[in-house]
Design a protein around this motif. Structure first.
Motif, short mmCIF file in Angstrom:
data_model
loop_
_atom_site.label_atom_id
_atom_site.label_comp_id
_atom_site.label_asym_id
_atom_site.label_seq_id
_atom_site.Cartn_x
_atom_site.Cartn_y
_atom_site.Cartn_z
N UNK A 19 1.16 -1.43 0.32
CA UNK A 19 0.06 0.30 0.16
C UNK A 19 0.95 1.76 0.08
N UNK A 20 0.09 2.60 -0.52
CA UNK A 20 0.91 3.41 -0.27
C UNK A 20 0.08 4.26 0.78
N UNK A 21 0.80 4.65 1.40
CA UNK A 21 0.56 5.77 2.73
C UNK A 21 0.63 7.18 2.03
N UNK A 22 0.08 8.34 2.35
CA UNK A 22 -0.43 10.02 1.76
C UNK A 22 0.65 10.56 3.03
N UNK A 23 1.24 11.62 2.44
CA UNK A 23 2.03 12.46 2.78
C UNK A 23 1.46 12.82 4.15
N UNK A 24 0.67 12.53 4.44
CA UNK A 24 -0.21 13.62 6.17
C UNK A 24 0.55 12.34 6.90
N UNK A 25 -0.07 10.79 6.58
CA UNK A 25 -0.26 9.92 7.42
C UNK A 25 1.42 9.84 7.75
N UNK A 26 1.92 9.32 6.27
CA UNK A 26 3.86 9.55 6.59
C UNK A 26 4.28 10.61 7.94
N UNK A 27 3.90 11.35 8.21
CA UNK A 27 4.20 12.59 8.74
C UNK A 27 4.02 11.78 10.16
N UNK A 28 2.51 11.14 10.58
CA UNK A 28 1.44 10.91 11.81
C UNK A 28 2.97 9.60 11.98
N UNK A 29 3.08 8.31 10.96
CA UNK A 29 4.12 7.05 11.60
C UNK A 29 5.42 8.71 12.28
N UNK A 30 6.21 9.55 11.56
CA UNK A 30 6.79 9.53 12.46
C UNK A 30 6.68 10.16 13.14
N UNK A 31 6.11 10.84 13.73
CA UNK A 31 5.82 11.53 14.78
C UNK A 31 5.19 10.55 15.92
N UNK A 32 4.67 9.20 15.69
CA UNK A 32 5.06 8.53 16.43
C UNK A 32 5.34 8.16 16.90
N UNK A 33 6.27 7.52 15.83
CA UNK A 33 7.96 6.99 16.51
C UNK A 33 8.58 8.23 17.18
N UNK A 34 8.84 8.60 16.72
CA UNK A 34 9.41 10.18 17.93
C UNK A 34 8.66 9.95 19.24
N UNK A 35 7.62 9.60 19.07
CA UNK A 35 7.07 9.83 20.36
C UNK A 35 7.29 8.32 21.36
N UNK A 36 6.98 7.58 20.30
CA UNK A 36 7.35 6.29 21.09
C UNK A 36 8.71 6.01 21.42
N UNK A 37 9.73 6.92 21.64
CA UNK A 37 11.21 6.84 22.12
C UNK A 37 12.33 6.40 21.25
#
Length: 205
Positions: free
Chosen positions: A66-84
């Motif tokens: 599947x392909x992620x939208x730019x917004x989903x990609x940003x959310x994913x990176x932010x989630x990685x950061x928030x998880x530590x």
């Protein structure tokens, strides 16, 4: 980077595959709904599992690769950061299954059935691809699965070495692409000569 999602068979889990583990033993570190998968030997990150993916990213279109939208990609990176986690993902939206042109083809020096091709895939980009199809030859328009592609059956395409020769992708048959009425006879799919090199080739499910 490959994003794979199949809610019917795996559940609401997004698989993010970033590298070939080459058969090495893996280890998993999970923080909340995010798990990092890395090799035991050198701690190289090879993938991520994102649990409850639609809660984080919203609706994910499609099944399989599947392909992620730019917004989903940003959310994913932010989630990685928030998880530590310190890692961040780099987007790569270039198509991975495309029309190619076989510029040259020669016999593999250490095989009676393999050929070594130089195959153009886009804007002058040429990949060396080792191919075992009996009907491969120079001058053909073909379908190329580039490194980072996921085939309809789930096979992942990575750079490799076949009988001592490097290979950067796969030249595909109709059967491998899950095309309707694909012949059983072994051989790559030859496209009309007016097919545009580098254009996306649609595949079956």
């Amino acid at each position: 980077m490959i994003f794979s999602y199949n809610q019917a068979h795996i559940g609401d889990v997004l698989l993010v595959i970033v590298a070939d583990d080459k058969g090495q033993e893996n280890q998993v570190e999970r923080k909340g709904d995010i798990a990092r998968v890395s090799t035991v030997e050198d701690n190289q990150v090879v993938g991520w599992n994102i649990f409850n993916a639609t809660d984080l990213l919203g609706d994910i279109q499609g099944s399989g690769q599947v392909k992620l939208t730019d917004e989903q990609f940003e959310k994913l990176n932010e989630a990685l950061k928030e998880a530590g986690f310190s890692e961040q993902l780099t987007s790569d939206s270039t198509p991975k299954i495309v029309v190619g042109f076989v510029k040259s083809c020669k016999k593999h020096p250490d095989s009676d059935h393999l050929s070594i091709t130089q195959t153009e895939v886009d804007n002058g980009e040429v990949l060396q691809i080792v191919c075992g199809a009996p009907n491969i030859k120079a001058g053909q328009k073909v379908v190329v699965a580039k490194p980072g592609a996921m085939m309809p059956d789930g096979l992942l395409i990575w750079p490799g070495v076949l009988r001592g020769e490097e290979s950067f992708g796969m030249i595909c048959s109709a059967k491998e692409l899950h095309l309707p009425d694909a012949p059983e006879k072994k051989g790559i799919l030859e496209l009309p000569f007016d097919a545009e090199v580098g254009s996306v080739f649609p595949i079956g499910e």
